[in-house]
Design a protein around this motif. Structure first.
Motif, PDB file in Angstrom:
ATOM      1  N   GLY A  51      61.826  66.968   3.933  1.00 20.01           N
ATOM      2  CA  GLY A  51      62.297  67.358   5.252  1.00 20.01           C
ATOM      3  C   GLY A  51      61.421  66.835   6.370  1.00 20.01           C
ATOM      4  N   ASN A  52      61.766  67.244   7.580  1.00 18.61           N
ATOM      5  CA  ASN A  52      61.046  66.845   8.787  1.00 18.61           C
ATOM      6  C   ASN A  52      60.163  68.001   9.233  1.00 18.61           C
ATOM      7  N   TRP A  53      58.867  67.733   9.385  1.00 14.64           N
ATOM      8  CA  TRP A  53      57.886  68.767   9.709  1.00 14.64           C
ATOM      9  C   TRP A  53      57.096  68.372  10.945  1.00 14.64           C
ATOM     10  N   GLU A 108      55.716  64.702  10.363  1.00 11.86           N
ATOM     11  CA  GLU A 108      55.687  64.162   8.999  1.00 11.86           C
ATOM     12  C   GLU A 108      57.063  64.344   8.388  1.00 11.86           C
ATOM     13  N   ASN A 109      57.568  63.287   7.777  1.00 15.19           N
ATOM     14  CA  ASN A 109      58.886  63.285   7.162  1.00 15.19           C
ATOM     15  C   ASN A 109      58.761  62.954   5.687  1.00 15.19           C
ATOM     16  N   TRP A 110      59.345  63.798   4.827  1.00 18.76           N
ATOM     17  CA  TRP A 110      59.326  63.589   3.380  1.00 18.76           C
ATOM     18  C   TRP A 110      60.747  63.410   2.862  1.00 18.76           C
ATOM     19  N   ASN A 148      56.246  59.593   5.854  1.00 16.25           N
ATOM     20  CA  ASN A 148      55.588  58.944   6.978  1.00 16.25           C
ATOM     21  C   ASN A 148      55.027  60.026   7.879  1.00 16.25           C
ATOM     22  N   PHE A 149      53.900  59.722   8.522  1.00 15.61           N
ATOM     23  CA  PHE A 149      53.177  60.662   9.370  1.00 15.61           C
ATOM     24  C   PHE A 149      52.785  59.942  10.645  1.00 15.61           C
ATOM     25  N   LYS A 150      52.853  60.670  11.768  1.00 11.84           N
ATOM     26  CA  LYS A 150      52.438  60.103  13.051  1.00 11.84           C
ATOM     27  C   LYS A 150      51.688  61.176  13.822  1.00 11.84           C
ATOM     28  N   LEU A 151      50.487  60.835  14.341  1.00  9.66           N
ATOM     29  CA  LEU A 151      49.721  61.717  15.210  1.00  9.66           C
ATOM     30  C   LEU A 151      49.764  61.160  16.627  1.00  9.66           C
ATOM     31  N   GLU A 188      61.083  78.377   3.665  1.00 11.59           N
ATOM     32  CA  GLU A 188      61.929  77.199   3.841  1.00 11.59           C
ATOM     33  C   GLU A 188      61.588  76.437   5.119  1.00 11.59           C
ATOM     34  N   ASN A 189      61.040  77.148   6.116  1.00 14.40           N
ATOM     35  CA  ASN A 189      60.739  76.528   7.403  1.00 14.40           C
ATOM     36  C   ASN A 189      59.260  76.405   7.711  1.00 14.40           C
ATOM     37  N   GLU A 190      58.411  76.654   6.704  1.00 13.83           N
ATOM     38  CA  GLU A 190      56.974  76.592   6.961  1.00 13.83           C
ATOM     39  C   GLU A 190      56.210  76.224   5.697  1.00 13.83           C
ATOM     40  N   LEU A 191      55.212  75.387   5.864  1.00 11.73           N
ATOM     41  CA  LEU A 191      54.282  75.094   4.780  1.00 11.73           C
ATOM     42  C   LEU A 191      52.928  74.771   5.374  1.00 11.73           C
TER      43      LEU A 191
END
Length: 158
Positions: free
Chosen positions: A41-43, A54-56, A67-70, A136-139
């Motif tokens: 998902g998109n986080w 971050e997208n998984w 992919n991750f972007k700061l 489901e909406n948090e990690l």
């Protein structure tokens, strides 16, 4: 003096309480991408004075790609590209870093590799990284940085 010693010993021991270090003698537990498919998902979250995304992908072809972007002050600081792959009956987490101009940090044929250690309830432990499913909406991602000897918590939300 004895109290100070105990405090320092206890503080050092507790400092990286959410991450583990890979041990060659113990090896990796068996695992598949189905054990961590909740990561897809998109986080988004905040860290290092900025906002990250971050997208998984879902498990497909023996991997989950990300992919991750700061972004700090409306400018990209760095990117990461990587995956978790099934290998030898367990998992391997691999990352490559890039600056804002997509110039790689690692050598062309190199990546930062983190071996899987174990799964424990809602946590998946890799060398220096722990992914924790909250809902489901948090990690959360706990990352231990060897250079600074610091554990950083990334709070991800959908």
């Amino acid at each position: 003096m004895k109290t100070l010693f105990l405090f320092l010993t206890f503080s050092t021991f507790c400092f990286a309480q959410n991450t583990l270090h890979y041990n060659d003698e113990k090896g990796s537990e068996k695992a598949t991408l189905q054990d961590i498919k909740w990561l897809a998902g998109n986080w988004k979250g905040e860290a290092f004075g900025g906002t990250y995304e971050e997208n998984w992908s879902t498990p497909f072809g023996g991997s989950m790609m990300f992919n991750f972007k700061l972004v700090v002050k409306e400018k990209v600081v760095f990117y990461e590209l990587g995956h978790i792959v099934e290998k030898d009956g367990t998992l391997l987490y691999q990352i490559k870093h890039f600056d804002q101009n997509l110039k790689g940090w690692e050598e062309k044929d190199q990546s930062d590799d983190f071996r899987f250690i174990k799964k424990d309830g809602n946590r998946m432990y890799f060398d220096n990284f722990t992914f924790e499913y909250i809902s489901e909406n948090e990690l959360k991602l706990y990352a231990y940085f060897e250079d600074s000897k610091e554990e950083v918590v990334f709070n991800f939300k959908r």
